[in-house]
Design a protein around this motif. Structure first.
Motif, short mmCIF file in Angstrom:
data_model
loop_
_atom_site.label_atom_id
_atom_site.label_comp_id
_atom_site.label_asym_id
_atom_site.label_seq_id
_atom_site.Cartn_x
_atom_site.Cartn_y
_atom_site.Cartn_z
N ILE A 230 0.87 -1.19 0.29
CA ILE A 230 -0.13 0.30 0.02
C ILE A 230 0.49 1.59 0.33
N ILE A 234 -2.63 5.47 -1.52
CA ILE A 234 -3.23 5.09 -1.49
C ILE A 234 -4.14 5.02 0.47
N SER A 258 -9.76 -3.73 1.61
CA SER A 258 -9.44 -3.62 0.83
C SER A 258 -8.48 -4.94 0.68
N ASN A 271 -5.44 -1.18 -4.59
CA ASN A 271 -5.01 0.27 -5.29
C ASN A 271 -6.37 1.31 -4.99
N ALA A 272 -6.73 2.19 -5.86
CA ALA A 272 -7.96 3.35 -5.53
C ALA A 272 -9.20 2.35 -5.69
#
Length: 399
Positions: A230, A234, A258, A271-272
């Protein structure tokens, strides 16, 4: 055999996590970033137990909204008080009870005696249990710190009974201290003169800013994820989302979800898009079917309440205040006319019955006699409720 191979493949395969338990709600990290001031104040409050030998009680209230670290501060401090006391050959035992599990003084006292002092409490009255507990504390020359989480569920009388516990046998034999953990709105509702007179300090824990959340989430991410999983960008994105609610638990759960999604989809980094997906499911207590079962006016009542409660510093509202926001929400929707105040009360009752909102009864204030109900949201942020309701109307419009 194939199913067994699949399970083993998942269990023994690669993961983005180093230790996902560090993102669990019950996890207590070795440090609490951005809560040093509250920890210092609570430690100062309890310093007399370490500095001077004697039997007396200290009672502290910790208040604040959901996810701001109230319980973590109490647990962190309680654990370190125990350790510091050992270095001075003083016996202090810290125990936390959540009132969602232990709803009465009796259940707390019985658990204390049975699980922590190995004394059978069955068949004895509260007074008898208290007598046995005090004698045991005196025999062991021990002091007890009881933290009562979600204390409003016990009510002021039950809290006072626990505070009075050892005083019943003489002030000089008071070996039981308390930390009362409560949301600010509920604390105001249960606080009365007798209880207030026994509270030595009240620590109000504020919500987190984005910068504070970034520090907290960075620390937790370092504990939870493997290197390179990460990025700071993020983490900044998650901090931005959580800053809308000022709730660290909000951001930590997004990190956890996530990471779980990354494992499920066999990604080696977060990721986003994974964060956006995780954000949608962070509040599972607000099940989609709960909102789907509401009619338009009940949804608009929820929308009005959310918009009223999302204002900075507003933790609870009244029927009359929320009704104005409901009327505005109706005006925004073509073909929907706001109903009467009495009808709005029924909508609010419906929202309460399905668990979307809660009610706290408190004094009128400003010298006025009597009490009134104030409406609040518990762990669910107002911004999340607003977003979910608007999403439903958006889907309705597309049909």
């Amino acid at each position: 055999m194939e199913e067994e191979d699949l399970v083993e493949k998942i269990l023994l395969g690669a993961s983005v996590f180093r230790d996902e338990r560090s993102l669990f709600p019950e996890f207590l990290p070795q440090k609490l970033p951005r809560r040093e001031e509250e920890i210092s104040r609570l430690a100062t409050d309890f310093r007399p137990l370490i500095q001077k030998k004697g039997s007396f009680a200290i009672n502290i209230a910790i208040t604040g909204t959901a996810g701001v670290g109230k319980t973590a501060v109490a647990r962190y401090c309680g654990t370190h008080i125990e350790n510091a006391a050992k270095k001075k050959n003083i016996a202090i035992k810290f125990i936390l009870y959540n009132a969602h599990t232990f709803r009465t003084k009796t259940s707390i006292l019985r658990n204390l005696l049975t699980d922590h002092f190995n004394v059978t409490a069955r068949g004895f009255s509260d007074e008898e249990i208290l007598g046995m507990l005090v004698k045991r504390l005196e025999k062991d020359d021990m002091r007890l710190i009881i933290a009562l989480d979600e204390a409003n569920l016990l009510g002021s009388d039950e809290i006072l009974s626990i505070i009075h516990a050892s005083e019943v046998f003489g002030i000089e034999r008071s070996r039981i201290s308390t930390i009362i953990i409560c949301r600010r709105t509920e604390w105001r509702a249960i606080l009365n003169a007798p209880l207030s007179g026994h509270i030595h300090d009240q620590i109000n824990v504020p919500g987190y800013t984005k910068d504070e959340l970034f520090d907290i989430l960075s620390y937790r991410a370092q504990l939870a994820f493997n290197s390179g999983v990460i990025s700071e960008d993020i983490i900044d994105m998650v901090a931005e989302i959580a800053s809308q609610t000022q709730n660290a638990r909000h951001g930590i759960e997004i990190l956890l979800r996530s990471g779980k999604m990354a494992d499920y989809e066999h990604f080696n980094e977060i990721n986003a898009e994974l964060v956006r997906k995780a954000k949608v499911g962070v509040y599972p207590e607000l099940r989609p079917d709960v909102l789907d079962d509401l009619n338009d006016h009940e949804l608009l009542a929820a929308l009005g309440l959310a918009r009223r409660l999302k204002h900075h510093g507003i933790t609870a509202t009244t029927i009359n205040e929320a009704y104005k926001y409901y009327q505005i929400a109706c005006e925004e929707r073509e073909g929907i006319k706001a109903q009467s105040l009495s009808a709005f009360r029924k909508y609010v009752h419906r929202l309460d019955s399905v668990g979307i909102i809660g009610k706290a009864v408190g004094p009128l204030g400003r010298g006025r006699r009597g009490r009134r109900a104030r409406i609040t949201l518990y762990d669910l942020p107002a911004t999340v409720l607003e977003e979910r309701v608007l999403k439903i109307f958006e889907l309705h419009n597309k049909k």
